[in-house]
Design a protein around this motif. Sequence first.
Motif, mmCIF file in Angstrom:
data_model
loop_
_atom_site.group_PDB
_atom_site.id
_atom_site.type_symbol
_atom_site.label_atom_id
_atom_site.label_comp_id
_atom_site.label_asym_id
_atom_site.label_seq_id
_atom_site.Cartn_x
_atom_site.Cartn_y
_atom_site.Cartn_z
ATOM 1 N N TRP A 92 0.826 -1.212 0.000
ATOM 2 C CA TRP A 92 0.000 0.000 0.000
ATOM 3 C C TRP A 92 0.854 1.253 0.000
ATOM 4 C CZ3 TRP A 92 -4.583 0.329 -1.720
ATOM 5 C CH2 TRP A 92 -5.420 -0.783 -1.657
ATOM 6 N N HIS A 93 2.008 1.158 0.628
ATOM 7 C CA HIS A 93 2.932 2.298 0.616
ATOM 8 C C HIS A 93 3.355 2.613 -0.823
ATOM 9 C CE1 HIS A 93 6.193 4.914 1.915
ATOM 10 N NE2 HIS A 93 7.024 4.215 1.162
ATOM 11 N N TYR A 94 3.660 1.560 -1.608
ATOM 12 C CA TYR A 94 4.042 1.775 -3.016
ATOM 13 C C TYR A 94 2.845 2.255 -3.832
ATOM 14 C CZ TYR A 94 8.097 -1.100 -1.722
ATOM 15 O OH TYR A 94 9.209 -1.594 -1.113
ATOM 16 N N GLY A 97 1.771 5.934 -3.577
ATOM 17 C CA GLY A 97 2.752 6.971 -3.888
ATOM 18 C C GLY A 97 3.669 7.310 -2.735
ATOM 19 N N HIS A 98 4.018 6.304 -1.930
ATOM 20 C CA HIS A 98 4.999 6.457 -0.854
ATOM 21 C C HIS A 98 4.588 7.479 0.210
ATOM 22 C CE1 HIS A 98 8.143 3.978 -2.878
ATOM 23 N NE2 HIS A 98 7.459 4.350 -3.944
ATOM 24 N N PRO A 99 3.364 7.371 0.764
ATOM 25 C CA PRO A 99 3.034 8.268 1.886
ATOM 26 C C PRO A 99 3.784 7.818 3.141
ATOM 27 C CG PRO A 99 1.301 6.650 1.590
ATOM 28 C CD PRO A 99 2.307 6.394 0.513
ATOM 29 N N CYS A 121 10.797 0.705 6.748
ATOM 30 C CA CYS A 121 11.745 1.556 6.040
ATOM 31 C C CYS A 121 11.596 1.300 4.544
ATOM 32 C CB CYS A 121 13.158 1.225 6.518
ATOM 33 S SG CYS A 121 14.412 2.073 5.586
ATOM 34 N N CYS A 122 11.525 2.357 3.776
ATOM 35 C CA CYS A 122 11.416 2.207 2.329
ATOM 36 C C CYS A 122 12.671 2.805 1.703
ATOM 37 C CB CYS A 122 10.169 2.923 1.824
ATOM 38 S SG CYS A 122 10.125 3.042 0.031
ATOM 39 N N GLU A 123 13.393 1.988 0.966
ATOM 40 C CA GLU A 123 14.660 2.445 0.391
ATOM 41 C C GLU A 123 14.438 3.578 -0.611
ATOM 42 O OE1 GLU A 123 16.898 -0.685 -1.345
ATOM 43 O OE2 GLU A 123 18.557 0.621 -1.894
ATOM 44 N N VAL A 124 13.333 3.465 -1.372
ATOM 45 C CA VAL A 124 13.050 4.502 -2.380
ATOM 46 C C VAL A 124 12.858 5.846 -1.697
ATOM 47 C CG1 VAL A 124 11.413 5.234 -4.153
ATOM 48 C CG2 VAL A 124 12.020 2.833 -3.933
ATOM 49 N N CYS A 125 12.080 5.831 -0.590
ATOM 50 C CA CYS A 125 11.845 7.083 0.141
ATOM 51 C C CYS A 125 13.158 7.636 0.689
ATOM 52 C CB CYS A 125 10.884 6.860 1.300
ATOM 53 S SG CYS A 125 9.191 6.659 0.780
ATOM 54 N N GLU A 126 13.963 6.737 1.235
ATOM 55 C CA GLU A 126 15.231 7.178 1.823
ATOM 56 C C GLU A 126 16.064 7.932 0.796
ATOM 57 O OE1 GLU A 126 16.575 6.797 4.884
ATOM 58 O OE2 GLU A 126 14.762 5.906 5.700
HETATM 59 ZN ZN LIG Z 1 8.618 4.765 -0.099
#
Ligand SMILES: [Zn+2]
Length: 257
Positions: A92-94, A97-99, A121-126
């Motif tokens: 759901w995070h993906y 749209g990474h909320p 932890c989301c690597e893309v967000c990081e």
């Molecule tokens: Zn993310």
Amino acid sequence: MSPSLTLLNVLHVPKISCNLISVSRIIHDCKCIATITFAGFEFQDPCSGKMIGNAKEVDGLYHLVSENSSDEQVQKPRCLTTLSCENDIMLWHYRLGHPSFNYLKYLFPNLFKNKDISSFCCEVCELAKHHRSVYPSLKYMPSKPFSLVHSDIWGPSRVKIASGSKWFITFIDDYTRVTWIYLLKEKSEAANVFKNFHSLINTRFHTNIQALRTDNGREYFNAILGDFLKEKGIIHHASCVDTPQQNGVVRGKIGIY
Ligand SMILES: [Zn+2]
């Protein structure tokens, strides 16, 4: 499955979507008897003959059955349930749209039961939401007219003007911030346009350009312009790659006088 049964030599596989038990391993480690029938699988204690666990076949796989389950529902191992929830949370995070995970918890409170938000932890967000450190602004050093000229090229425009030009090049005098704009049909005209601009300054203001500051655009690094700058003794300042701040006068403060 008996809660007192201890599994040895357990391997942790990150992100695996189910727990797998090796029958040969459990027979050797627990010294139990395994019986396969058309109804499923049974583990028995060899001394007492007591059933210590059983499994039902579901879609070709044997799923362990809860000892306390009166209706003999197939039990999902606790670890499997946890992993499934974590996978759903990331999914759901993906999808959304990474909320932030705090907001996801507000949307899906059931998925976050007994979960620590800080463990997600989301690597893309990081990588994508990293802030760059503040770029130190250089103190303005008073100069004199045409001691430093900033230049940049914009384009191509989707709409050509009547003359066929779709680029423009700007020259900004650092001291007065007066801006000259020339239209270009091709970027390669930049060198000749700068020569014309230099002649204009010589004729009208009886002075010479001492330094030219640009980005790393290839149009500023050709042999024609390079030779001309050397011949006239003009120093070429080029900003570092990916640092438009170093070329900020033409990037963010264009004003046409
Ligand atoms: Zn993310």
